[in-house]
Design an enzyme around this catalytic site. Sequence first.
Site, PDB file in Angstrom:
ATOM      1  N   LYS A  86       0.813  -1.225   0.000  1.00  0.00           N
ATOM      2  CA  LYS A  86       0.000   0.000   0.000  1.00  0.00           C
ATOM      3  C   LYS A  86       0.846   1.274   0.000  1.00  0.00           C
ATOM      4  O   LYS A  86       0.414   2.308  -0.484  1.00  0.00           O
ATOM      5  CB  LYS A  86      -0.949   0.003   1.180  1.00  0.00           C
ATOM      6  CG  LYS A  86      -2.052  -1.034   1.020  1.00  0.00           C
ATOM      7  CD  LYS A  86      -3.281  -0.674   1.809  1.00  0.00           C
ATOM      8  CE  LYS A  86      -4.449  -1.573   1.459  1.00  0.00           C
ATOM      9  NZ  LYS A  86      -4.264  -2.968   1.911  1.00  0.00           N
ATOM     10  N   GLU A 108      -9.620   7.230   3.457  1.00  0.00           N
ATOM     11  CA  GLU A 108     -10.466   6.336   4.232  1.00  0.00           C
ATOM     12  C   GLU A 108      -9.625   5.134   4.601  1.00  0.00           C
ATOM     13  O   GLU A 108      -8.635   4.830   3.935  1.00  0.00           O
ATOM     14  CB  GLU A 108     -11.657   5.877   3.386  1.00  0.00           C
ATOM     15  CG  GLU A 108     -11.381   4.681   2.448  1.00  0.00           C
ATOM     16  CD  GLU A 108     -10.406   4.981   1.302  1.00  0.00           C
ATOM     17  OE1 GLU A 108     -10.248   6.171   0.952  1.00  0.00           O
ATOM     18  OE2 GLU A 108      -9.800   4.034   0.777  1.00  0.00           O
ATOM     19  N   SER A 375       1.759  -9.822  -0.810  1.00  0.00           N
ATOM     20  CA  SER A 375       1.435  -8.381  -0.772  1.00  0.00           C
ATOM     21  C   SER A 375       1.787  -7.734   0.557  1.00  0.00           C
ATOM     22  O   SER A 375       2.097  -6.546   0.611  1.00  0.00           O
ATOM     23  CB  SER A 375      -0.049  -8.177  -1.074  1.00  0.00           C
ATOM     24  OG  SER A 375      -0.850  -8.967  -0.222  1.00  0.00           O
TER      25      SER A 375
END
Length: 402
Positions: A86, A108, A375
């Site tokens: 991310k 968010e 990930s």
Amino acid sequence: MNYSQYFGEFGGRYVAEVLRPSLELMEKEFLDIIEDRDFWKEFDILSKDFTGRPTPFMFAENSTRIIGGASIYIKLEGLANTGAHKINNALGQVLMAKRMGKKRIIAETGAGQHGVATAAACAKLGIPCTIYMGEIDIKRQRPNLFLMNLYGAEVIPVRFGSRTLKDAVNAALMDWSGSFEDTHYLIGSALGPSPYPSIVKTFQSVIGKEVKSKIAEKKIDVEAMVACVGGGSNAIGFFSPFLEENTPRLIGVEAGGKGSDRGKHASRMSGQGKSGIIQGYKSLFLTDKEGQILPTHSISAGLDYPGIGPELAYYGKTGRIEYTSATDAEALEALQFFAKNEGILFALESAHAGAKAIELAGTVSKDKAVIINMSGRGDKDIFITAKLLTPDEWLNFLRNEV
Ligand SMILES: *Cc1c(COP(=O)(O)O)cnc(C)c1O
């Protein structure tokens, strides 16, 4: 890069009139950035020194021997700063926002992973940051709230509606409709109104580019690449350099949860996802007959989402990306397998990809390879995994802490 607002029938920009100009401006800025060498130079330097890129690409030798089929390789994206992919998107979008002259970032967050990455990127680049997070998610994910605050972000609890991710998005959109002139809304996955899906894909494509150069360097004959799919950002980034080619097989793994019953999973591409327009984009969603969003379930917060990024839905329809799902139990099994045999701790999300890759590798010949995108790393999940794997010991530990 060939940019479009639509991917087949999916994508688009279905937003309130007030937000249209800021999305148009963002699109223009994004198209500029793609050509801007100075921008990419700064992104590359920060990716190296701050994020820790390139992330390792590891031959999973023990697993390969045990499974006895294709060679298994793992892209260790979870070794990036803040523990997951991310950060690539957060860093890119904060840089873009600064170039656009924005003075503030909002985002968010559901489980808090995107909030943590955004807060860290804002701390590094010195820009104030406000994160919207549902009240229920704050209760469930207290450690991430603590981390966001440490990085200096303001976290605003969302007390209306579902009090989870869906309404955190709504709260961020409400903020943005009154603040877009000086504020950038940093969306965390490859979804939302255009141009967000393409922006997120572009910043995440660093994963796929690094893998592609390793494949060439090591002369690997790749049968398949396997990634987990929540909103789809790690998958589209990992797959991106291969989407226009016919090989290798690209496999997206969704959350099979507790089984195929309604509400028990988050498998949108299994045939249960229906076309709809929700939160600014057209894609496949898990909805009821009236088009209302259905509850979803996954052991991994990152995959527990009713929608899928529009480009991922599109490549599912064309058949370029194949979809399958792994259950909670299969993910937990794979997490333990790689921990014991490789000394690598998968995030629960990534363990879904791990589970299906192991299954596939066993059916493929030894001269081929299967590549998994890990990930994220699983440190963040110990409150879930320890409770499931050693319930009594964990409870005792928590009691002693109190
Ligand atoms: C958020 C998250 C995901 C799911 O998001 P995508 O946008 O589908 O990549 C997957 N893995 C990890 C570790 C995450 O934190």
